[in-house]
Design a protein around this motif. Structure first.
Motif, PDB file in Angstrom:
ATOM      1  N   THR A 260       0.832  -1.199   0.000  1.00  0.00           N
ATOM      2  CA  THR A 260       0.000   0.000   0.000  1.00  0.00           C
ATOM      3  C   THR A 260       0.869   1.252   0.000  1.00  0.00           C
ATOM      4  O   THR A 260       1.852   1.329   0.743  1.00  0.00           O
ATOM      5  N   MET A 261       0.483   2.206  -0.851  1.00  0.00           N
ATOM      6  CA  MET A 261       1.216   3.473  -0.929  1.00  0.00           C
ATOM      7  C   MET A 261       0.234   4.636  -0.863  1.00  0.00           C
ATOM      8  O   MET A 261      -0.942   4.488  -1.213  1.00  0.00           O
ATOM      9  N   TYR A 262       0.732   5.772  -0.388  1.00  0.00           N
ATOM     10  CA  TYR A 262      -0.116   6.929  -0.115  1.00  0.00           C
ATOM     11  C   TYR A 262       0.532   8.208  -0.641  1.00  0.00           C
ATOM     12  O   TYR A 262       1.757   8.308  -0.718  1.00  0.00           O
ATOM     13  N   TRP A 263      -0.323   9.191  -0.943  1.00  0.00           N
ATOM     14  CA  TRP A 263       0.128  10.556  -1.135  1.00  0.00           C
ATOM     15  C   TRP A 263      -0.563  11.436  -0.107  1.00  0.00           C
ATOM     16  O   TRP A 263      -1.791  11.362   0.081  1.00  0.00           O
ATOM     17  N   TYR A 264       0.257  12.261   0.578  1.00  0.00           N
ATOM     18  CA  TYR A 264      -0.232  13.230   1.549  1.00  0.00           C
ATOM     19  C   TYR A 264       0.179  14.624   1.113  1.00  0.00           C
ATOM     20  O   TYR A 264       1.224  14.817   0.492  1.00  0.00           O
ATOM     21  N   LYS A 265      -0.626  15.605   1.542  1.00  0.00           N
ATOM     22  CA  LYS A 265      -0.272  17.015   1.371  1.00  0.00           C
ATOM     23  C   LYS A 265      -0.132  17.623   2.769  1.00  0.00           C
ATOM     24  O   LYS A 265      -1.032  17.457   3.610  1.00  0.00           O
ATOM     25  N   GLN A 266       0.985  18.293   3.014  1.00  0.00           N
ATOM     26  CA  GLN A 266       1.188  18.982   4.293  1.00  0.00           C
ATOM     27  C   GLN A 266       1.271  20.468   4.032  1.00  0.00           C
ATOM     28  O   GLN A 266       2.188  20.935   3.358  1.00  0.00           O
ATOM     29  N   ASP A 267       0.311  21.202   4.586  1.00  0.00           N
ATOM     30  CA  ASP A 267       0.273  22.643   4.318  1.00  0.00           C
ATOM     31  C   ASP A 267       1.190  23.397   5.278  1.00  0.00           C
ATOM     32  O   ASP A 267       1.909  22.792   6.080  1.00  0.00           O
ATOM     33  N   SER A 268       1.138  24.715   5.179  1.00  0.00           N
ATOM     34  CA  SER A 268       2.045  25.553   5.977  1.00  0.00           C
ATOM     35  C   SER A 268       1.794  25.432   7.474  1.00  0.00           C
ATOM     36  O   SER A 268       2.664  25.706   8.284  1.00  0.00           O
ATOM     37  N   LYS A 269       0.586  24.990   7.842  1.00  0.00           N
ATOM     38  CA  LYS A 269       0.272  24.787   9.259  1.00  0.00           C
ATOM     39  C   LYS A 269       0.632  23.385   9.710  1.00  0.00           C
ATOM     40  O   LYS A 269       0.314  22.988  10.838  1.00  0.00           O
ATOM     41  N   LYS A 270       1.269  22.626   8.851  1.00  0.00           N
ATOM     42  CA  LYS A 270       1.798  21.299   9.154  1.00  0.00           C
ATOM     43  C   LYS A 270       0.734  20.225   9.263  1.00  0.00           C
ATOM     44  O   LYS A 270       1.031  19.121   9.739  1.00  0.00           O
ATOM     45  N   PHE A 271      -0.516  20.541   8.829  1.00  0.00           N
ATOM     46  CA  PHE A 271      -1.532  19.502   8.882  1.00  0.00           C
ATOM     47  C   PHE A 271      -1.319  18.522   7.737  1.00  0.00           C
ATOM     48  O   PHE A 271      -1.173  18.923   6.579  1.00  0.00           O
ATOM     49  N   LEU A 272      -1.329  17.225   8.079  1.00  0.00           N
ATOM     50  CA  LEU A 272      -1.057  16.166   7.109  1.00  0.00           C
ATOM     51  C   LEU A 272      -2.396  15.647   6.587  1.00  0.00           C
ATOM     52  O   LEU A 272      -3.179  15.058   7.329  1.00  0.00           O
ATOM     53  N   LYS A 273      -2.649  15.849   5.295  1.00  0.00           N
ATOM     54  CA  LYS A 273      -3.934  15.459   4.730  1.00  0.00           C
ATOM     55  C   LYS A 273      -3.749  14.360   3.691  1.00  0.00           C
ATOM     56  O   LYS A 273      -2.983  14.523   2.747  1.00  0.00           O
ATOM     57  N   ILE A 274      -4.485  13.238   3.866  1.00  0.00           N
ATOM     58  CA  ILE A 274      -4.398  12.152   2.898  1.00  0.00           C
ATOM     59  C   ILE A 274      -5.041  12.604   1.588  1.00  0.00           C
ATOM     60  O   ILE A 274      -6.078  13.278   1.578  1.00  0.00           O
ATOM     61  N   MET A 275      -4.393  12.254   0.483  1.00  0.00           N
ATOM     62  CA  MET A 275      -4.947  12.559  -0.833  1.00  0.00           C
ATOM     63  C   MET A 275      -5.409  11.273  -1.518  1.00  0.00           C
ATOM     64  O   MET A 275      -6.542  11.148  -1.950  1.00  0.00           O
ATOM     65  N   PHE A 276      -4.491  10.343  -1.640  1.00  0.00           N
ATOM     66  CA  PHE A 276      -4.771   9.091  -2.342  1.00  0.00           C
ATOM     67  C   PHE A 276      -4.084   7.928  -1.626  1.00  0.00           C
ATOM     68  O   PHE A 276      -3.079   8.099  -0.957  1.00  0.00           O
ATOM     69  N   SER A 277      -4.662   6.734  -1.860  1.00  0.00           N
ATOM     70  CA  SER A 277      -3.996   5.525  -1.417  1.00  0.00           C
ATOM     71  C   SER A 277      -4.217   4.422  -2.447  1.00  0.00           C
ATOM     72  O   SER A 277      -5.316   4.281  -2.993  1.00  0.00           O
ATOM     73  N   TYR A 278      -3.150   3.681  -2.710  1.00  0.00           N
ATOM     74  CA  TYR A 278      -3.214   2.554  -3.625  1.00  0.00           C
ATOM     75  C   TYR A 278      -2.835   1.293  -2.870  1.00  0.00           C
ATOM     76  O   TYR A 278      -1.866   1.264  -2.126  1.00  0.00           O
TER      77      TYR A 278
END
Lengths: 111, 114
Positions: free
Chosen positions: B31-49
């Protein structure tokens, strides 16, 4: 909706002091993970707790999972500058495909 | 040996451009994931395979398109880049099925859209 609330958001203390970071939710999780992230790097797992009431120790770090598996805490004894970083908690569900992430606690330990 | 690698480490580009970020893991995870971390350091899941199959697709603009050619690779293509896309993007992998399994993160790609 933020399912995992971390507090405090920011903490700056002197070397040698103790501190506790909290991770709270109204939801039940099958597991709770704690990660530390240093600037310019990705998060790195510190510990996973899976049983309600479980306590795990990693040198000066003590992790506890709440009895109801809805909350967790990280306690650092005699903090050192090397403990500086962003601490993230993440809750796992049964499927485990997706972790629910807290917003993080930025910790600075001053020498 | 690097467990999860991403390229490039830094990406600076103009609005409207199309760019790709590549990710590879040598841990044998399924399983692999893409996350986006914004300037406030919040880690948001985008996709998972999972085994090359898309299993998580959060509310992400369709300008973002993941592609998994095999279990060890998960790439992210972004069309028509916007200012709000500026963030650090993290790739991660894990072995699903083990309740104590950690996610292993890459070093991140800092995307700056001008």
């Amino acid at each position: 909706t933020q399912l995992l609330e971390q507090s405090p958001q920011f903490l700056s203390i002197q070397e040698g002091e103790n501190l506790t970071v909290y991770c709270n939710s109204s939801s039940v999780f099958s597991s709770l993970q704690w990660y530390r992230q240093e600037p310019g790097e990705g998060p790195v797992l510190l510990v996973t707790v899976v049983t309600g009431g479980e306590v795990k120790k990693l040198k000066r770090l003590t992790f506890q999972f709440g009895d109801a598996r809805k909350d967790s805490s990280l306690h650092i004894t005699a903090a050192q500058p090397g403990d500086t970083g962003l601490y993230l908690c993440a809750g796992g569900r049964d499927s485990n495909y997706q972790l629910i992430w807290g917003a993080g606690t930025k910790l600075i330990i001053k020498p | 040996d690097t467990a999860v690698s991403q390229t490039p480490k830094y990406l600076v580009t103009q609005m409207g451009n199309d760019k790709s970020i590549k990710c590879e893991q040598n841990l044998g995870h399924d399983t692999m994931y893409w996350y986006k971390q914004d300037s406030k350091k919040f880690l948001k899941i985008m996709f998972s395979y999972n085994n090359k199959e898309l299993i998580i697709n959060e509310t992400v603009p369709n300008r973002f398109s993941p592609k998994s050619p095999d279990k060890a690779h998960l790439n992210l293509h972004i069309n028509s880049l916007e200012l709000g896309d500026s963030a650090v993007y993290f790739c991660a992998s894990s072995q699903v099925g083990d309740p104590e399994a950690p996610q292993y993160f890459g070093p991140g790609t800092r995307l700056t859209v001008l």
